[in-house]
Design a protein around this motif. Structure first.
Motif, PDB file in Angstrom:
ATOM      1  N   LEU A  97       0.981  -1.142   0.082  1.00 39.94           N
ATOM      2  CA  LEU A  97       0.186  -0.023  -0.164  1.00 39.94           C
ATOM      3  C   LEU A  97       0.851   1.276  -0.031  1.00 39.94           C
ATOM      4  O   LEU A  97       1.977   1.324   0.891  1.00 39.94           O
ATOM      5  N   TYR A  98       0.485   2.060  -0.898  1.00 41.67           N
ATOM      6  CA  TYR A  98       1.408   3.341  -1.141  1.00 41.67           C
ATOM      7  C   TYR A  98       0.425   4.502  -1.064  1.00 41.67           C
ATOM      8  O   TYR A  98      -0.581   4.674  -1.560  1.00 41.67           O
ATOM      9  N   ASN A  99       1.100   5.798  -0.550  1.00 38.99           N
ATOM     10  CA  ASN A  99       0.136   7.071  -0.730  1.00 38.99           C
ATOM     11  C   ASN A  99       0.565   7.403  -1.908  1.00 38.99           C
ATOM     12  O   ASN A  99       1.535   7.021  -2.617  1.00 38.99           O
ATOM     13  N   LEU A 100      -0.178   8.698  -2.309  1.00 41.68           N
ATOM     14  CA  LEU A 100       0.271   9.295  -3.788  1.00 41.68           C
ATOM     15  C   LEU A 100       1.638   9.915  -3.662  1.00 41.68           C
ATOM     16  O   LEU A 100       2.177  10.269  -5.067  1.00 41.68           O
ATOM     17  N   LEU A 105       3.265   2.334   2.897  1.00 40.04           N
ATOM     18  CA  LEU A 105       2.920   2.433   3.981  1.00 40.04           C
ATOM     19  C   LEU A 105       2.526   1.173   4.838  1.00 40.04           C
ATOM     20  O   LEU A 105       2.677   1.147   5.870  1.00 40.04           O
ATOM     21  N   PHE A 121      -7.827   0.695   7.090  1.00 44.52           N
ATOM     22  CA  PHE A 121      -7.469   2.178   6.649  1.00 44.52           C
ATOM     23  C   PHE A 121      -7.878   2.975   7.664  1.00 44.52           C
ATOM     24  O   PHE A 121      -7.746   4.235   7.374  1.00 44.52           O
ATOM     25  N   TYR A 124      -5.530   5.919   8.643  1.00 42.71           N
ATOM     26  CA  TYR A 124      -4.889   6.769   7.286  1.00 42.71           C
ATOM     27  C   TYR A 124      -5.702   7.939   7.236  1.00 42.71           C
ATOM     28  O   TYR A 124      -7.029   7.793   7.352  1.00 42.71           O
ATOM     29  N   THR A 128      -6.359   9.291  -1.401  1.00 43.67           N
ATOM     30  CA  THR A 128      -6.149   8.435  -2.498  1.00 43.67           C
ATOM     31  C   THR A 128      -4.732   7.671  -2.275  1.00 43.67           C
ATOM     32  O   THR A 128      -4.001   8.134  -2.113  1.00 43.67           O
ATOM     33  N   TYR A 129      -5.102   6.204  -2.172  1.00 48.59           N
ATOM     34  CA  TYR A 129      -3.980   5.300  -2.178  1.00 48.59           C
ATOM     35  C   TYR A 129      -3.868   4.474  -3.289  1.00 48.59           C
ATOM     36  O   TYR A 129      -4.934   4.247  -4.057  1.00 48.59           O
ATOM     37  N   LEU A 131      -2.629   0.449  -4.198  1.00 48.32           N
ATOM     38  CA  LEU A 131      -2.242  -0.981  -3.720  1.00 48.32           C
ATOM     39  C   LEU A 131      -1.676  -1.799  -4.907  1.00 48.32           C
ATOM     40  O   LEU A 131      -2.301  -1.967  -6.035  1.00 48.32           O
ATOM     41  N   LYS A 144      -6.446   1.661  -7.533  1.00 47.10           N
ATOM     42  CA  LYS A 144      -6.644   2.971  -6.849  1.00 47.10           C
ATOM     43  C   LYS A 144      -7.558   3.215  -5.923  1.00 47.10           C
ATOM     44  O   LYS A 144      -8.884   2.799  -6.296  1.00 47.10           O
ATOM     45  N   LYS A 147     -10.046   6.558   0.376  1.00 46.41           N
ATOM     46  CA  LYS A 147     -10.345   6.612   1.733  1.00 46.41           C
ATOM     47  C   LYS A 147     -11.241   7.833   2.097  1.00 46.41           C
ATOM     48  O   LYS A 147     -10.653   8.897   1.821  1.00 46.41           O
TER      49      LYS A 147
END
Length: 148
Positions: A97-100, A105, A121, A124, A128-129, A131, A144, A147
């Motif tokens: 899982l990454y942030n923009l 993360l 989630f 957080y 927008t994240y 995966l 995409k 959250k």
């Protein structure tokens, strides 16, 4: 008496004002915003009732395509994202899982023999994240996730 009546009207007016001006957003299944509208006299509403994992049916999960064996629910997510896959002869090796900003993360490995996974989630912020799902044959899927 007039003082109490004035206070009552003020409270009712503030309550009505707080519920009247809302901006509503609608998203497609990929998480892209498709509409945005100002609702001048509407009550707050949610587009989706979030279910417990035990209540989720196969029809609730979203897929990349109808013939795909990997699915997820719900998107947009409030608390927890549920992942499910039915891939024969191929194992999911990692989920990241990454942030923009591109910061990692969460990384999930050791998924051998598992066909479902949930990602929490709640810690957080709204946003927008991304995966990334990597299987044992080297194929990658990207989701995409929004959250709320």
């Amino acid at each position: 008496m007039i003082k109490h009546l004035t206070t009552l009207l003020l409270v009712i007016g503030l309550n009505a004002f707080s519920q009247t001006n809302k901006i509503q957003f609608n998203y497609d299944t990929a998480g892209n915003q498709i509409t945005r509208q100002l609702c001048l006299s509407c009550l707050s509403r949610t587009n989706q009732n979030i279910k417990n994992f035990e209540q989720v049916t196969t029809d609730d999960f979203q897929k990349f395509s109808p013939e795909d064996n990997f699915s997820y629910y719900p998107n947009p997510v409030k608390e927890e994202l549920y992942l499910k896959w039915e891939i024969k002869d191929v194992l999911i090796s990692s989920i990241e899982l990454y942030n923009l900003n591109g910061s990692l993360l969460k990384s999930l490995t050791e998924l051998n023999g598992v066909s479902t996974q949930s990602i929490n989630f709640s810690g957080y912020p709204v946003g927008t994240y991304v995966l990334h799902i990597l299987d044992s044959s080297g194929n990658t899927k990207t989701i995409k996730v929004i959250k709320q």
